[in-house]
Scaffold this active site. Structure first.
Site, PDB file in Angstrom:
ATOM      1  N   GLU A  65       0.779  -1.408   0.047  1.00  0.00           N
ATOM      2  CA  GLU A  65       0.151  -0.132   0.102  1.00  0.00           C
ATOM      3  C   GLU A  65       1.039   1.107  -0.186  1.00  0.00           C
ATOM      4  O   GLU A  65       0.839   2.046  -1.023  1.00  0.00           O
ATOM      5  CB  GLU A  65      -1.165  -0.039   0.953  1.00  0.00           C
ATOM      6  CG  GLU A  65      -1.915   1.515   1.052  1.00  0.00           C
ATOM      7  CD  GLU A  65      -2.716   1.203   2.318  1.00  0.00           C
ATOM      8  OE1 GLU A  65      -2.065   0.442   3.533  1.00  0.00           O
ATOM      9  OE2 GLU A  65      -4.060   2.132   2.094  1.00  0.00           O
TER      10      GLU A  65
ATOM     11  N   ASP B  12      -0.717  -5.224   2.752  1.00  0.00           N
ATOM     12  CA  ASP B  12      -1.821  -4.019   3.433  1.00  0.00           C
ATOM     13  C   ASP B  12      -0.903  -3.569   4.874  1.00  0.00           C
ATOM     14  O   ASP B  12      -1.210  -4.742   5.732  1.00  0.00           O
ATOM     15  CB  ASP B  12      -3.092  -3.929   3.327  1.00  0.00           C
ATOM     16  CG  ASP B  12      -3.245  -2.268   3.479  1.00  0.00           C
ATOM     17  OD1 ASP B  12      -3.080  -1.523   4.144  1.00  0.00           O
ATOM     18  OD2 ASP B  12      -4.988  -2.460   3.715  1.00  0.00           O
TER      19      ASP B  12
ATOM     20  N   ILE C  80      -1.156  -1.925   7.306  1.00  0.00           N
ATOM     21  CA  ILE C  80      -2.085  -1.601   8.436  1.00  0.00           C
ATOM     22  C   ILE C  80      -3.537  -0.945   7.542  1.00  0.00           C
ATOM     23  O   ILE C  80      -4.309   0.046   6.986  1.00  0.00           O
ATOM     24  CB  ILE C  80      -2.230  -0.167   9.693  1.00  0.00           C
ATOM     25  CG1 ILE C  80      -0.648  -0.386  10.477  1.00  0.00           C
ATOM     26  CG2 ILE C  80      -2.953   0.355  10.299  1.00  0.00           C
ATOM     27  CD1 ILE C  80      -0.100   1.108  11.082  1.00  0.00           C
ATOM     28  N   ASP C  81      -4.621  -2.460   8.223  1.00  0.00           N
ATOM     29  CA  ASP C  81      -5.744  -1.725   7.160  1.00  0.00           C
ATOM     30  C   ASP C  81      -6.447  -1.427   8.262  1.00  0.00           C
ATOM     31  O   ASP C  81      -7.225  -2.108   9.313  1.00  0.00           O
ATOM     32  CB  ASP C  81      -5.999  -3.388   6.784  1.00  0.00           C
ATOM     33  CG  ASP C  81      -7.523  -2.395   6.297  1.00  0.00           C
ATOM     34  OD1 ASP C  81      -7.656  -1.994   5.187  1.00  0.00           O
ATOM     35  OD2 ASP C  81      -8.816  -3.652   6.426  1.00  0.00           O
TER      36      ASP C  81
ATOM     37  N   THR D 186      -6.549   2.701   8.818  1.00  0.00           N
ATOM     38  CA  THR D 186      -5.483   3.052   9.586  1.00  0.00           C
ATOM     39  C   THR D 186      -6.468   4.322  10.319  1.00  0.00           C
ATOM     40  O   THR D 186      -5.474   5.252  11.167  1.00  0.00           O
ATOM     41  CB  THR D 186      -4.865   3.844   8.145  1.00  0.00           C
ATOM     42  OG1 THR D 186      -4.076   2.793   7.632  1.00  0.00           O
ATOM     43  CG2 THR D 186      -3.976   4.831   9.086  1.00  0.00           C
TER      44      THR D 186
ATOM     45  N   ASP E 245      -6.401  -4.168  -0.217  1.00  0.00           N
ATOM     46  CA  ASP E 245      -7.735  -4.369   0.674  1.00  0.00           C
ATOM     47  C   ASP E 245      -8.050  -5.846   0.739  1.00  0.00           C
ATOM     48  O   ASP E 245      -9.044  -6.894   1.493  1.00  0.00           O
ATOM     49  CB  ASP E 245      -8.648  -3.806   0.586  1.00  0.00           C
ATOM     50  CG  ASP E 245      -7.847  -2.621   0.970  1.00  0.00           C
ATOM     51  OD1 ASP E 245      -7.720  -2.351   2.171  1.00  0.00           O
ATOM     52  OD2 ASP E 245      -8.197  -1.116   0.704  1.00  0.00           O
TER      53      ASP E 245
HETATM   54  C1  IPD Z   1      -9.357   1.176   3.825  1.00  0.00           C
HETATM   55  C2  IPD Z   1     -10.109   0.750   4.495  1.00  0.00           C
HETATM   56  C3  IPD Z   1     -11.454   1.771   4.502  1.00  0.00           C
HETATM   57  C4  IPD Z   1     -11.682   1.120   3.525  1.00  0.00           C
HETATM   58  C5  IPD Z   1     -10.317   1.316   2.240  1.00  0.00           C
HETATM   59  C6  IPD Z   1      -9.764   0.475   2.656  1.00  0.00           C
HETATM   60  P1  IPD Z   1      -6.136   1.570   4.571  1.00  0.00           P
HETATM   61  O1  IPD Z   1      -7.537   0.457   4.719  1.00  0.00           O
HETATM   62  O2  IPD Z   1     -10.489  -0.850   5.180  1.00  0.00           O
HETATM   63  O3  IPD Z   1     -12.532   0.674   5.539  1.00  0.00           O
HETATM   64  O4  IPD Z   1     -12.846   1.756   3.087  1.00  0.00           O
HETATM   65  O5  IPD Z   1     -11.359   1.099   1.053  1.00  0.00           O
HETATM   66  O6  IPD Z   1      -8.803   1.373   1.675  1.00  0.00           O
HETATM   67  O7  IPD Z   1      -6.057   2.726   4.270  1.00  0.00           O
HETATM   68  O8  IPD Z   1      -6.957   1.156   6.519  1.00  0.00           O
HETATM   69  O9  IPD Z   1      -5.776   0.808   4.785  1.00  0.00           O
END
Ligand code: IPD
Length: 277
Positions: free
Chosen positions: A70, A90, A92-93, A95, A220
């Site tokens: 990411e 990813d 930190i999913d 964030t 994701d």
């Molecule tokens: C995001 C989160 C968020 C979702 C976004 C993702 P990140 O990931 O999962 O809930 O709506 O589509 O990209 O940026 O926190 O790794």
């Protein structure tokens, strides 16, 4: 027997656990938050630190492999899935959850060979739950086998979604109208937990019946897709056709009937493609 990617899987599990420790500790500390594509698209120094750790360790062990991650992508690295063994990460999913100390935060590590997903590892850091799925070998959470819901009726469904990064009026209108359509169809509920990967893990666990989103990314989706499929679930494109990992959109469900009903109800939000940025 020993499969060809067993060592990769074991290393992924160890790194997801180590990354989770770093994130759990950082959760309570002060953070430096920056924005990326929008005011709601956040990144912290911990995202970078965890991604650097995972990628550098994997590179040492597997120097010929490729990486899609990411924060490297946000810094301009190209996002292309070739036939080479490729890690899709990813760090930190969730964030935004991490920044607010909302405890739905995960590390996601997916692995594809010949453009086919081989395994996925997702670590729910705050609850210390490790979700894993390996092609042909089932999906598990902390050693317990996962099984999706068998629900086919939208009027009995608990549906999960995520908002996505854009907040312009036209995008929000379609986002809200999609939610409205599902509520009109009498879905039992719609939930937004702030982490695509963990929402998809809840689906894999049978704790929800469907998931859809516009505006997510291949990192994701990669790990979670293997976990859902190995738990007996369906992951498709919002058009109803086959999943395209780079298309920034998805419908997932326990049953094909449910996935198709959700796909039919949705209006498209065009976020472009990960491999054309
Ligand atoms: C995001 C989160 C968020 C979702 C976004 C993702 P990140 O990931 O999962 O809930 O709506 O589509 O990209 O940026 O926190 O790794």
């Amino acid at each position: 027997g020993v499969g060809p990617w067993d060592e990769c899987f074991e290393v992924a599990v160890q790194l997801a656990l180590r990354a989770g420790q770093i994130i759990r500790k950082a959760l309570t500390e002060e953070k430096h938050v920056s924005t990326k594509t929008s005011a709601a698209d956040l990144v912290t120094e911990t995202d970078h630190r965890v991604e650097d750790l995972i990628v550098s360790e994997l590179r040492k062990r597997f120097p010929s492999h490729r990486f899609i991650a990411e924060e490297a992508t946000a810094s301009g690295a190209k996002c292309v899935l070739t036939h080479s063994p490729t890690w899709i990460i990813d760090p930190i999913d969730g964030t935004c959850n991490f920044v607010h100390r909302f405890p739905t935060v995960a590390v996601s590590i997916g692995f594809a060979v010949h453009q086919e997903l081989e395994f996925g590892v997702i670590h729910h850091c705050t609850e210390e739950r490790l979700y894993t799925g390996r092609r042909g070998q089932g999906a598990f959470c902390n050693g317990q086998r996962l099984q999706v819901s068998r629900e086919t009726d939208l009027a009995k469904a608990l549906v999960l979604t995520e908002i996505g990064p854009r907040r312009d009026p036209d995008t929000l209108k379609v986002f809200l109208s999609n939610m409205e359509r599902l509520l009109h169809a009498k879905a039992h509920g719609v939930r937004v937990i702030g982490s695509s990967t963990l929402a998809l893990c809840y689906l894999a666990s049978g704790a929800a019946d469907a998931y859809y989103q516009f505006g997510l990314h291949c990192w994701d989706l990669a790990a979670a897709t293997v976990i859902i499929r190995e738990a007996g679930g369906i992951v498709i494109d919002t058009s109803g056709g086959p999943l395209d990992l780079m298309s920034c959109r998805v419908v997932a469900a326990g049953t094909r009937e449910m996935a198709v009903l959700i796909a039919q109800a949705l209006q498209t939000i065009n976020y472009g493609r990960d491999d054309e940025k």
